[in-house]
Design an enzyme around this catalytic site. Sequence first.
Site, mmCIF file in Angstrom:
data_model
loop_
_atom_site.group_PDB
_atom_site.id
_atom_site.type_symbol
_atom_site.label_atom_id
_atom_site.label_comp_id
_atom_site.label_asym_id
_atom_site.label_seq_id
_atom_site.Cartn_x
_atom_site.Cartn_y
_atom_site.Cartn_z
ATOM 1 N N CYS A 116 31.092 48.290 43.111
ATOM 2 C CA CYS A 116 30.355 48.880 41.996
ATOM 3 C C CYS A 116 29.444 50.012 42.456
ATOM 4 O O CYS A 116 29.065 50.855 41.667
ATOM 5 C CB CYS A 116 29.581 47.807 41.247
ATOM 6 S SG CYS A 116 28.722 46.702 42.337
ATOM 7 N N TRP B 29 35.405 39.351 42.110
ATOM 8 C CA TRP B 29 36.412 39.196 43.157
ATOM 9 C C TRP B 29 36.275 40.206 44.288
ATOM 10 O O TRP B 29 36.878 40.032 45.338
ATOM 11 C CB TRP B 29 37.823 39.327 42.543
ATOM 12 C CG TRP B 29 37.956 40.549 41.685
ATOM 13 C CD1 TRP B 29 37.800 40.608 40.326
ATOM 14 C CD2 TRP B 29 38.214 41.886 42.116
ATOM 15 N NE1 TRP B 29 37.938 41.903 39.891
ATOM 16 C CE2 TRP B 29 38.194 42.712 40.972
ATOM 17 C CE3 TRP B 29 38.445 42.484 43.356
ATOM 18 C CZ2 TRP B 29 38.404 44.090 41.010
ATOM 19 C CZ3 TRP B 29 38.652 43.854 43.419
ATOM 20 C CH2 TRP B 29 38.632 44.643 42.252
ATOM 21 N N ASN B 30 35.512 41.291 44.087
ATOM 22 C CA ASN B 30 35.600 42.386 45.079
ATOM 23 C C ASN B 30 34.869 42.081 46.391
ATOM 24 O O ASN B 30 35.225 42.609 47.441
ATOM 25 C CB ASN B 30 35.148 43.722 44.481
ATOM 26 C CG ASN B 30 33.745 43.691 43.943
ATOM 27 O OD1 ASN B 30 33.172 42.623 43.724
ATOM 28 N ND2 ASN B 30 33.163 44.850 43.717
ATOM 29 N N GLU C 294 34.452 54.033 35.145
ATOM 30 C CA GLU C 294 34.538 53.438 36.477
ATOM 31 C C GLU C 294 36.006 53.406 36.923
ATOM 32 O O GLU C 294 36.868 52.950 36.170
ATOM 33 C CB GLU C 294 33.977 52.019 36.408
ATOM 34 C CG GLU C 294 33.533 51.499 37.744
ATOM 35 C CD GLU C 294 32.746 50.187 37.625
ATOM 36 O OE1 GLU C 294 31.909 49.943 38.496
ATOM 37 O OE2 GLU C 294 32.973 49.420 36.682
ATOM 38 N N LYS D 79 30.488 29.884 39.345
ATOM 39 C CA LYS D 79 31.850 30.122 38.857
ATOM 40 C C LYS D 79 32.360 31.412 39.498
ATOM 41 O O LYS D 79 31.922 32.500 39.155
ATOM 42 C CB LYS D 79 31.902 30.258 37.340
ATOM 43 C CG LYS D 79 33.345 30.140 36.847
ATOM 44 C CD LYS D 79 33.668 31.007 35.663
ATOM 45 C CE LYS D 79 34.014 32.425 36.009
ATOM 46 N NZ LYS D 79 35.249 32.633 36.774
ATOM 47 N N PRO D 80 33.279 31.317 40.461
ATOM 48 C CA PRO D 80 33.799 32.533 41.088
ATOM 49 C C PRO D 80 34.895 33.157 40.226
ATOM 50 O O PRO D 80 35.344 32.547 39.254
ATOM 51 C CB PRO D 80 34.397 31.996 42.393
ATOM 52 C CG PRO D 80 34.870 30.624 42.038
ATOM 53 C CD PRO D 80 33.917 30.102 40.979
ATOM 54 N N GLU E 207 24.235 42.367 37.275
ATOM 55 C CA GLU E 207 24.605 43.470 38.172
ATOM 56 C C GLU E 207 25.966 43.932 37.700
ATOM 57 O O GLU E 207 26.964 43.242 37.900
ATOM 58 C CB GLU E 207 24.608 42.947 39.615
ATOM 59 C CG GLU E 207 24.390 44.042 40.630
ATOM 60 C CD GLU E 207 25.697 44.604 41.101
ATOM 61 O OE1 GLU E 207 26.160 45.593 40.498
ATOM 62 O OE2 GLU E 207 26.257 44.060 42.050
ATOM 63 N N LEU E 208 25.985 45.091 37.015
ATOM 64 C CA LEU E 208 27.179 45.480 36.259
ATOM 65 C C LEU E 208 27.858 46.711 36.875
ATOM 66 O O LEU E 208 27.713 46.969 38.060
ATOM 67 C CB LEU E 208 26.779 45.715 34.797
ATOM 68 C CG LEU E 208 25.991 44.546 34.172
ATOM 69 C CD1 LEU E 208 25.543 44.877 32.764
ATOM 70 C CD2 LEU E 208 26.806 43.255 34.183
#
Length: 475
Positions: free
Chosen positions: A281, A148-149, A379, A172-173, A247-248
Amino acid sequence: MNNGMYIDGEWIGAHRFETMPVDNPATGERIGDIPVGGALEAKMAIDAAARAFRDWAGRTAADRGAYLMKLYRLMLEHEEELASCITLEMGKPLKEARGEVRYAASFLEWYAEEGKRVCGETIPSSHPNKRIVTLRQPVGVVGAITPWNFPAAMLTRKLAPALAAGCPIVIKPSEWTPFTAIKLMELVERAEFPPGTVNLVLGDAAAIGGEFMGNEKVKKISFTGSTRVGKLLMEQGAKQVKKLSLELGGHAPMIVLDDADLALAVREVIASKFRNAGQACICGNRVYVQSGVYDRFVALLAEETLKLKVGDGFDADTDIGPLINSAALEKVERQVKDAVAKGATVLTGGVGPEGEGSCFYPPTILTNADESMLVMREETFGPVAPIRKFHADEEAIRLANDTPYGLAAYVFSGSVSRGMRVVEQLEYGIVGWNDGLPSTAQAPFGGMKESGIGREGGREGIACYLETKYVSIGI
Ligand code: ADP
């Protein structure tokens, strides 16, 4: 507002489905509802993409690039509408949302060109009667799961290279920001992509994700999101050895050496830390400042931070919008309380929001931070900058690398040799050297360690949608 799923070139209306609400995080007001699709809709979309594959893969790169350029131009024409939608559903200031739309569109332009440069090799053989060539071919149907960011940019960063490579895609958003994805699908429809090449499913993340991972027609998954879900997808993918790009999460250190241009360092730390209310991130998560410039840096940073205005993203002078939801706010509050309990000093901000349901949090600087504090290890995804003093360069490098994450790191130094030595020792996929905003379409973006697998953007960003086929020819 259109709230349909886009499957095989058709809008699947909400009326047949259970729905879920989408709220504006700045006001708490309902924006609309989306249908809760699940495994069935995911399967329909995957089947449509699989049917579209041969035709799309068989076209020339120039042909595919022309579609991408059409979508690129449509995105720029609809910049304001897309930007408003981003601000409405995820809260970032409108000026940042406009920037995101342009950044998102840039992936389409870049990969429209890069698709034409995909090529194999001829390799000298060890036998006089053999020839060796490699072909690079599209991997097949891609399942993309986006966060969502950056609801527009994270989508096009996957869609553009996948389509350029010849792969149809099912997207899938995030359930927090579906409307930006829907608006992008409206532009996909206007660009007249062949049915099935681009599909959007909405709703139950676990059910849709489960279908992506279990369906043999999906050859490749590209995911951007939490490390927790990334690990889950790896486990699920093991059964079919599904190809994964992940991508975490990140926990970016920002190192300010004593030969840095302090005004520049402060400007870039603010840009990295407070952009999108710290919900990126790669945003700086912890700041290490060398003892000789510590006091001056902290004073300057506090002075500039106090100028930042928190508010609704639609107000023209807002610098920091709300956090995405109350869970995000609680996490930030918990980290700040934990830091204060362990000896950190609150220099700016630090006080939670007023009013029930509000998701605003002020830009916060914490000094005397140390490794015992959650904010220095987990985080944050919020506008909090913990600062720790260090003495020797090696100490900063050791502290910076002492984390399972390895996405982005930042160093501020005016010396080429010192700066380069630090850069080389940082265990991170992206390093900003005197630069707090390194993201751009032509550069490889991705992490080391538990921050992920693979790179998005640049030449590497299309390679992950291609298989290399080696052909040995006897002549
Ligand atoms: P965040 O905590 O930042 O929202 P998530 O990793 O939960 O990060 O979300 C990123 C994306 O992953 C979203 O599109 C979300 O819907 C999706 N997601 C969440 N859980 C799952 C799951 N079990 N399988 C597949 N996708 C999921």
